[in-house]
Write a protein that holds these residues in place. Structure first.
Motif, PDB file in Angstrom:
ATOM      1  N   GLY A  30       0.812  -1.212   0.000  1.00  0.00           N
ATOM      2  CA  GLY A  30       0.000   0.000   0.000  1.00  0.00           C
ATOM      3  C   GLY A  30       0.842   1.256   0.000  1.00  0.00           C
ATOM      4  O   GLY A  30       0.498   2.257  -0.638  1.00  0.00           O
ATOM      5  N   GLU A  31       1.972   1.215   0.725  1.00  0.00           N
ATOM      6  CA  GLU A  31       2.862   2.383   0.778  1.00  0.00           C
ATOM      7  C   GLU A  31       3.530   2.639  -0.571  1.00  0.00           C
ATOM      8  O   GLU A  31       3.729   3.797  -0.954  1.00  0.00           O
ATOM      9  CB  GLU A  31       3.907   2.190   1.870  1.00  0.00           C
ATOM     10  CG  GLU A  31       3.342   2.342   3.277  1.00  0.00           C
ATOM     11  CD  GLU A  31       4.347   1.998   4.356  1.00  0.00           C
ATOM     12  OE1 GLU A  31       4.196   2.499   5.484  1.00  0.00           O
ATOM     13  OE2 GLU A  31       5.290   1.217   4.069  1.00  0.00           O
ATOM     14  N   ARG A  32       3.878   1.587  -1.290  1.00  0.00           N
ATOM     15  CA  ARG A  32       4.490   1.783  -2.612  1.00  0.00           C
ATOM     16  C   ARG A  32       3.513   2.509  -3.541  1.00  0.00           C
ATOM     17  O   ARG A  32       3.881   3.455  -4.242  1.00  0.00           O
ATOM     18  CB  ARG A  32       4.884   0.439  -3.226  1.00  0.00           C
ATOM     19  CG  ARG A  32       5.999  -0.272  -2.506  1.00  0.00           C
ATOM     20  CD  ARG A  32       6.362  -1.580  -3.211  1.00  0.00           C
ATOM     21  NE  ARG A  32       7.162  -2.417  -2.350  1.00  0.00           N
ATOM     22  CZ  ARG A  32       8.469  -2.273  -2.150  1.00  0.00           C
ATOM     23  NH1 ARG A  32       9.118  -1.321  -2.786  1.00  0.00           N
ATOM     24  NH2 ARG A  32       9.125  -3.067  -1.331  1.00  0.00           N
ATOM     25  N   ALA A  33       2.276   2.053  -3.550  1.00  0.00           N
ATOM     26  CA  ALA A  33       1.264   2.688  -4.390  1.00  0.00           C
ATOM     27  C   ALA A  33       1.016   4.124  -3.946  1.00  0.00           C
ATOM     28  O   ALA A  33       0.906   5.033  -4.781  1.00  0.00           O
ATOM     29  CB  ALA A  33      -0.036   1.888  -4.340  1.00  0.00           C
ATOM     30  N   ALA A  34       0.944   4.348  -2.644  1.00  0.00           N
ATOM     31  CA  ALA A  34       0.687   5.700  -2.120  1.00  0.00           C
ATOM     32  C   ALA A  34       1.852   6.636  -2.439  1.00  0.00           C
ATOM     33  O   ALA A  34       1.640   7.817  -2.768  1.00  0.00           O
ATOM     34  CB  ALA A  34       0.445   5.643  -0.619  1.00  0.00           C
ATOM     35  N   LEU A  35       3.081   6.135  -2.328  1.00  0.00           N
ATOM     36  CA  LEU A  35       4.248   6.954  -2.675  1.00  0.00           C
ATOM     37  C   LEU A  35       4.204   7.377  -4.137  1.00  0.00           C
ATOM     38  O   LEU A  35       4.508   8.531  -4.472  1.00  0.00           O
ATOM     39  CB  LEU A  35       5.539   6.183  -2.389  1.00  0.00           C
ATOM     40  CG  LEU A  35       5.978   6.078  -0.930  1.00  0.00           C
ATOM     41  CD1 LEU A  35       7.112   5.067  -0.787  1.00  0.00           C
ATOM     42  CD2 LEU A  35       6.412   7.439  -0.392  1.00  0.00           C
ATOM     43  N   ARG A  37       1.549   7.707  -6.106  1.00  0.00           N
ATOM     44  CA  ARG A  37       0.496   8.707  -6.319  1.00  0.00           C
ATOM     45  C   ARG A  37       0.905  10.070  -5.767  1.00  0.00           C
ATOM     46  O   ARG A  37       0.631  11.115  -6.387  1.00  0.00           O
ATOM     47  CB  ARG A  37      -0.810   8.243  -5.656  1.00  0.00           C
ATOM     48  CG  ARG A  37      -1.485   7.074  -6.364  1.00  0.00           C
ATOM     49  CD  ARG A  37      -2.884   6.853  -5.833  1.00  0.00           C
ATOM     50  NE  ARG A  37      -2.875   6.448  -4.424  1.00  0.00           N
ATOM     51  CZ  ARG A  37      -2.868   5.192  -4.005  1.00  0.00           C
ATOM     52  NH1 ARG A  37      -2.873   4.203  -4.888  1.00  0.00           N
ATOM     53  NH2 ARG A  37      -2.859   4.914  -2.718  1.00  0.00           N
ATOM     54  N   LEU A  38       1.572  10.082  -4.626  1.00  0.00           N
ATOM     55  CA  LEU A  38       1.934  11.340  -3.979  1.00  0.00           C
ATOM     56  C   LEU A  38       3.130  12.015  -4.654  1.00  0.00           C
ATOM     57  O   LEU A  38       3.055  13.183  -5.053  1.00  0.00           O
ATOM     58  CB  LEU A  38       2.252  11.076  -2.501  1.00  0.00           C
ATOM     59  CG  LEU A  38       2.704  12.276  -1.664  1.00  0.00           C
ATOM     60  CD1 LEU A  38       1.591  13.323  -1.582  1.00  0.00           C
ATOM     61  CD2 LEU A  38       3.117  11.816  -0.269  1.00  0.00           C
ATOM     62  N   GLY A  71      -0.684   4.634  -9.014  1.00  0.00           N
ATOM     63  CA  GLY A  71      -0.480   3.645  -7.974  1.00  0.00           C
ATOM     64  C   GLY A  71      -0.490   2.214  -8.457  1.00  0.00           C
ATOM     65  O   GLY A  71      -0.226   1.293  -7.679  1.00  0.00           O
ATOM     66  N   LEU A 291       2.842   9.858   4.765  1.00  0.00           N
ATOM     67  CA  LEU A 291       1.765   9.270   3.980  1.00  0.00           C
ATOM     68  C   LEU A 291       0.406   9.429   4.651  1.00  0.00           C
ATOM     69  O   LEU A 291      -0.622   9.481   3.973  1.00  0.00           O
ATOM     70  CB  LEU A 291       2.047   7.785   3.725  1.00  0.00           C
ATOM     71  CG  LEU A 291       3.184   7.484   2.743  1.00  0.00           C
ATOM     72  CD1 LEU A 291       3.395   5.986   2.623  1.00  0.00           C
ATOM     73  CD2 LEU A 291       2.897   8.089   1.378  1.00  0.00           C
ATOM     74  N   GLU A 294      -0.658  12.636   3.550  1.00  0.00           N
ATOM     75  CA  GLU A 294      -0.460  12.756   2.105  1.00  0.00           C
ATOM     76  C   GLU A 294       0.293  14.036   1.759  1.00  0.00           C
ATOM     77  O   GLU A 294      -0.080  14.781   0.870  1.00  0.00           O
ATOM     78  CB  GLU A 294      -1.796  12.696   1.357  1.00  0.00           C
ATOM     79  CG  GLU A 294      -2.526  11.370   1.522  1.00  0.00           C
ATOM     80  CD  GLU A 294      -3.802  11.304   0.716  1.00  0.00           C
ATOM     81  OE1 GLU A 294      -4.273  12.348   0.234  1.00  0.00           O
ATOM     82  OE2 GLU A 294      -4.328  10.186   0.553  1.00  0.00           O
TER      83      GLU A 294
END
Length: 326
Positions: A30-35, A37-38, A71, A291, A294
């Motif tokens: 989840g953190e990889r995808a969030a990183l 996107r951000l 993401g 994160l 965000e």
């Protein structure tokens, strides 16, 4: 968390490179995808087409994972692989290496500069499949090579292949490139649709002269991009199948970000493509990321000088394209 990264590009297709081999990062999925996107948001202080996570591999010199701006994870990225090839080879002091990707372990190597003083790497693009189920593409056929898809166009013909990313390729004329047709088709097949349930990369290809083509790509999960390495490789293969270019010969592939070269190899009915082009570093940065909220701040940024040299290649490539009416 504080993250060290390098921003670089292959043919203007830009990425944030995060090294998990020498740094003790531990990201959840989840953190990889969030990183992605951000940090890849173009309105931010960084902005990119995606993030390249360079990880340890149990059986090769390094492992690459690629996350798009939305993401999603890509199974392969040719331009990104050149950057990973450079990073891993320089880290280990190698001229060539093997990089683990989602679908295959791929050979990479440092090459003679594609343009004076432009750092250049060659990467293997494989496996190649023409099975529609591997894209997937829902048609009543096993493959699609230079044929029409009535739901998309009454006039254009298409070829579909996975390398292993899914690609839909049409060889077109100038009038098609200057119209809104590619945008309309691309958005249709990358929204909920019956043909491509997982979406697809869409490339319009113009033959310029023997040994030279232009490729414009709408990349799944990204949108129109300066260049897509797997798309340029797949497009080169399609032009060979249609007799516009030859296997085992270098093809100059022009794109909106510059130029690469591709060589299509055929061995006992199977295809492998070499993608040769720049791996240019733009800057190194330290970034503080939260994160939960965000948000992120760039703690420090140190620019490389390589882009000044690469822009000379771009100027020549763009001048060539203007002469071709593009």
């Amino acid at each position: 968390m504080r993250i060290d990264m390098i921003k670089g590009h292959g043919s203007g297709n830009d990425f944030l490179i995060i090294d998990e081999i020498t740094n003790a990062y531990s990201f959840s999925e989840g953190e990889r995808a969030a990183l992605a996107r951000l940090l890849c948001d173009r309105s931010s202080d960084l902005g990119a087409d995606g993030i390249l996570f360079i990880m340890k591999s149990e059986h090769t010199d390094g492992r690459m994972r690629v996350f798009n701006t939305d993401g999603s994870e890509a199974s392969m990225c040719g331009n990104g692989l050149r950057l990973v090839a450079r990073y891993v080879c320089e880290m280990l002091g190698f001229k060539e290496a093997i990089i683990e990707t989602m679908k295959a372990d791929l050979k990479v190597s440092q090459q003679q500069d594609i343009y004076p003083k432009v750092t250049t790497y060659q990467v293997e693009i494989s496996p190649v499949s023409f099975r529609l189920a591997d894209l997937p593409l829902n048609l009543n056929a096993d493959n699609l090579l230079n044929k029409k898809i009535p739901e998309l166009s009454d006039t254009l013909t298409f070829s579909a292949l996975a390398v292993p990313n899914p690609h839909l390729i049409s060889i077109v004329e100038l009038e098609h490139l200057k119209s809104e047709l590619q945008k309309q088709l691309s958005e249709k097949v990358n929204q909920p649709n019956e043909l491509f349930p997982d979406g697809v990369n869409v490339s319009f290809v113009k033959s310029l002269s023997p040994g030279s083509i232009y490729v414009n790509t709408f990349e799944r999960g990204v949108g129109f991009t300066n260049a897509c390495g797997t798309a340029m490789s797949a497009s080169s293969l399609v032009t060979c199948l249609q007799g516009l270019n030859n296997v085992e010969e270098r093809i100059n592939v022009y794109n909106n970000g510059g130029k690469v070269q591709c060589v299509v190899h055929k061995n006992e009915g199977n295809f492998v493509i070499d993608l040769i082009g720049n791996a240019t570093y733009l800057f190194r940065a330290e970034v503080d990321v939260d994160l939960a909220s965000e948000n992120f701040t760039v703690h420090s940024k140190e620019a490389f000088t390589e882009q000044d040299i690469y822009e000379k290649l771009q100027i020549e490539a763009h001048a060539y394209l203007r002469g071709a009416g593009l």
